[in-house]
Design a protein around this motif. Sequence first.
Motif, PDB file in Angstrom:
ATOM      1  N   UNK A   4       0.854  -1.180   0.000  1.00  0.00           N
ATOM      2  CA  UNK A   4       0.000   0.000   0.000  1.00  0.00           C
ATOM      3  C   UNK A   4       0.892   1.232   0.000  1.00  0.00           C
ATOM      4  N   UNK A   5       0.272   2.405  -0.062  1.00  0.00           N
ATOM      5  CA  UNK A   5       1.027   3.653  -0.025  1.00  0.00           C
ATOM      6  C   UNK A   5       1.224   4.180   1.391  1.00  0.00           C
ATOM      7  N   UNK A   6       0.837   3.381   2.398  1.00  0.00           N
ATOM      8  CA  UNK A   6       1.237   3.708   3.758  1.00  0.00           C
ATOM      9  C   UNK A   6       2.737   3.426   3.903  1.00  0.00           C
ATOM     10  N   UNK A   7       3.343   3.951   4.955  1.00  0.00           N
ATOM     11  CA  UNK A   7       4.784   3.821   5.109  1.00  0.00           C
ATOM     12  C   UNK A   7       5.239   2.363   5.159  1.00  0.00           C
ATOM     13  N   UNK A   8       4.362   1.483   5.670  1.00  0.00           N
ATOM     14  CA  UNK A   8       4.724   0.071   5.707  1.00  0.00           C
ATOM     15  C   UNK A   8       4.915  -0.535   4.335  1.00  0.00           C
ATOM     16  N   UNK A   9       4.281   0.055   3.334  1.00  0.00           N
ATOM     17  CA  UNK A   9       4.440  -0.431   1.969  1.00  0.00           C
ATOM     18  C   UNK A   9       5.495   0.313   1.191  1.00  0.00           C
ATOM     19  N   UNK A  10       5.924   1.458   1.704  1.00  0.00           N
ATOM     20  CA  UNK A  10       6.890   2.297   0.991  1.00  0.00           C
ATOM     21  C   UNK A  10       8.310   2.089   1.501  1.00  0.00           C
ATOM     22  N   UNK A  11       8.453   1.904   2.801  1.00  0.00           N
ATOM     23  CA  UNK A  11       9.800   1.795   3.389  1.00  0.00           C
ATOM     24  C   UNK A  11      10.354   0.391   3.178  1.00  0.00           C
ATOM     25  N   UNK A  12      10.686   0.117   1.925  1.00  0.00           N
ATOM     26  CA  UNK A  12      11.235  -1.176   1.533  1.00  0.00           C
ATOM     27  C   UNK A  12      12.742  -1.013   1.312  1.00  0.00           C
ATOM     28  N   UNK A  13      13.503  -1.920   1.863  1.00  0.00           N
ATOM     29  CA  UNK A  13      14.966  -1.824   1.793  1.00  0.00           C
ATOM     30  C   UNK A  13      15.439  -2.046   0.367  1.00  0.00           C
ATOM     31  N   UNK A  14      16.396  -1.235  -0.060  1.00  0.00           N
ATOM     32  CA  UNK A  14      17.055  -1.420  -1.337  1.00  0.00           C
ATOM     33  C   UNK A  14      18.560  -1.537  -1.131  1.00  0.00           C
ATOM     34  N   UNK A  15      19.207  -2.386  -1.908  1.00  0.00           N
ATOM     35  CA  UNK A  15      20.653  -2.613  -1.778  1.00  0.00           C
ATOM     36  C   UNK A  15      21.339  -2.232  -3.082  1.00  0.00           C
ATOM     37  N   UNK A  16      22.376  -1.435  -2.989  1.00  0.00           N
ATOM     38  CA  UNK A  16      23.152  -1.030  -4.162  1.00  0.00           C
ATOM     39  C   UNK A  16      24.633  -1.256  -3.875  1.00  0.00           C
ATOM     40  N   UNK A  17      25.327  -1.869  -4.827  1.00  0.00           N
ATOM     41  CA  UNK A  17      26.756  -2.128  -4.671  1.00  0.00           C
ATOM     42  C   UNK A  17      27.515  -1.407  -5.783  1.00  0.00           C
ATOM     43  N   UNK A  96       9.949  18.822   9.641  1.00  0.00           N
ATOM     44  CA  UNK A  96       8.902  17.812   9.505  1.00  0.00           C
ATOM     45  C   UNK A  96       8.784  17.312   8.063  1.00  0.00           C
ATOM     46  N   UNK A  97       8.285  16.091   7.927  1.00  0.00           N
ATOM     47  CA  UNK A  97       7.914  15.528   6.629  1.00  0.00           C
ATOM     48  C   UNK A  97       6.431  15.188   6.701  1.00  0.00           C
ATOM     49  N   UNK A  98       5.651  15.765   5.794  1.00  0.00           N
ATOM     50  CA  UNK A  98       4.200  15.571   5.821  1.00  0.00           C
ATOM     51  C   UNK A  98       3.760  14.639   4.693  1.00  0.00           C
ATOM     52  N   UNK A  99       2.681  13.934   4.967  1.00  0.00           N
ATOM     53  CA  UNK A  99       2.099  13.052   3.956  1.00  0.00           C
ATOM     54  C   UNK A  99       0.588  13.195   4.005  1.00  0.00           C
ATOM     55  N   UNK A 100      -0.008  13.332   2.826  1.00  0.00           N
ATOM     56  CA  UNK A 100      -1.445  13.605   2.730  1.00  0.00           C
ATOM     57  C   UNK A 100      -2.103  12.544   1.856  1.00  0.00           C
ATOM     58  N   UNK A 101      -3.202  11.995   2.332  1.00  0.00           N
ATOM     59  CA  UNK A 101      -3.962  10.983   1.610  1.00  0.00           C
ATOM     60  C   UNK A 101      -5.287  11.568   1.127  1.00  0.00           C
ATOM     61  N   UNK A 135      -6.525  13.234   4.689  1.00  0.00           N
ATOM     62  CA  UNK A 135      -5.807  12.850   5.905  1.00  0.00           C
ATOM     63  C   UNK A 135      -4.387  13.395   5.820  1.00  0.00           C
ATOM     64  N   UNK A 136      -3.928  14.014   6.882  1.00  0.00           N
ATOM     65  CA  UNK A 136      -2.591  14.607   6.905  1.00  0.00           C
ATOM     66  C   UNK A 136      -1.816  14.057   8.094  1.00  0.00           C
ATOM     67  N   UNK A 137      -0.589  13.593   7.833  1.00  0.00           N
ATOM     68  CA  UNK A 137       0.247  13.029   8.887  1.00  0.00           C
ATOM     69  C   UNK A 137       1.609  13.734   8.907  1.00  0.00           C
ATOM     70  N   UNK A 138       2.174  13.833  10.093  1.00  0.00           N
ATOM     71  CA  UNK A 138       3.556  14.282  10.251  1.00  0.00           C
ATOM     72  C   UNK A 138       4.400  13.027  10.438  1.00  0.00           C
ATOM     73  N   UNK A 139       5.091  12.608   9.368  1.00  0.00           N
ATOM     74  CA  UNK A 139       5.830  11.349   9.412  1.00  0.00           C
ATOM     75  C   UNK A 139       7.010  11.400  10.359  1.00  0.00           C
ATOM     76  N   UNK A 140       7.505  12.592  10.655  1.00  0.00           N
ATOM     77  CA  UNK A 140       8.635  12.719  11.577  1.00  0.00           C
ATOM     78  C   UNK A 140       8.233  12.301  12.983  1.00  0.00           C
ATOM     79  N   UNK A 141       7.018  12.663  13.369  1.00  0.00           N
ATOM     80  CA  UNK A 141       6.521  12.348  14.709  1.00  0.00           C
ATOM     81  C   UNK A 141       5.643  11.102  14.720  1.00  0.00           C
ATOM     82  N   UNK A 142       5.063  10.760  13.583  1.00  0.00           N
ATOM     83  CA  UNK A 142       4.077   9.689  13.530  1.00  0.00           C
ATOM     84  C   UNK A 142       4.315   8.821  12.284  1.00  0.00           C
ATOM     85  N   UNK A 143       5.448   8.091  12.229  1.00  0.00           N
ATOM     86  CA  UNK A 143       5.734   7.285  11.038  1.00  0.00           C
ATOM     87  C   UNK A 143       4.757   6.147  10.816  1.00  0.00           C
ATOM     88  N   UNK A 144       4.033   5.741  11.844  1.00  0.00           N
ATOM     89  CA  UNK A 144       3.040   4.677  11.691  1.00  0.00           C
ATOM     90  C   UNK A 144       1.717   5.192  11.146  1.00  0.00           C
TER      91      UNK A 144
END
Length: 210
Positions: A4-17, A96-101, A135-144
């Motif tokens: 999803x576009x919630x942080x749980x679906x966006x914060x996916x680890x990427x590896x670069x060498x 702050x980093x804001x996110x709006x749905x 919906x508006x979130x402050x990801x710095x204070x509320x990453x969930x």
Amino acid sequence: LGATNFEGGIRVVGLIRWSGKIPKGLEIYEPTSNMDMFPTVVQLTGGQLPQDRVIDGRPLVDLLLGTSQSSDHEFMFHYCSFTVQAVRWRPKHRDSVFKMFHFTPNFYPVNSTGCYHTHVCFCSPNHITTHNPPLLYDLTLDPSESTPLSPGSEQDYHDIIRTMDAAVREHRDSLQPRESEMSVGKVLPKPWLQPCCSSVSQLCQCHKER
């Protein structure tokens, strides 16, 4: 909240060498996009980006080399199918980093964190809830993303909404119609483009001595 576009679906680890270039053990805590790969490769090869269109990606070279700690993205737009579902904004004047749905999926069962009846969350009107105001979130204070902001909890609430809405409009205005990737010209096989030493009479047939 995966896929999803919630942080749980966006914060996916990427590896670069990149031996000899990327500092050993470097960790980057910045969201990036697949679209960033194009301008990154162009910069690394000394090329020039096209000037006849808007390039949404941002080069990652400074992040990868450790010479910068933040992405060049001020706004990032998160799509659900063909529709902008959410937008992320890192204001230049505050930390702050804001996110709006604009809309969110209808999770099932209710109060769960996924669409377990369909196994994937759809974007059609019957499967989403539209939010007005967004919906508006402050990801710095509320990453969930558990507690939406309100005019009472964020003094700049209305200004933030207006700024992000304006960014979405500007983004949409920059889009240009493109030919469908499923058009006849795109889906027909093109054997002459195969990476082999074929000829018109012998497609994809290479002689060992060559």
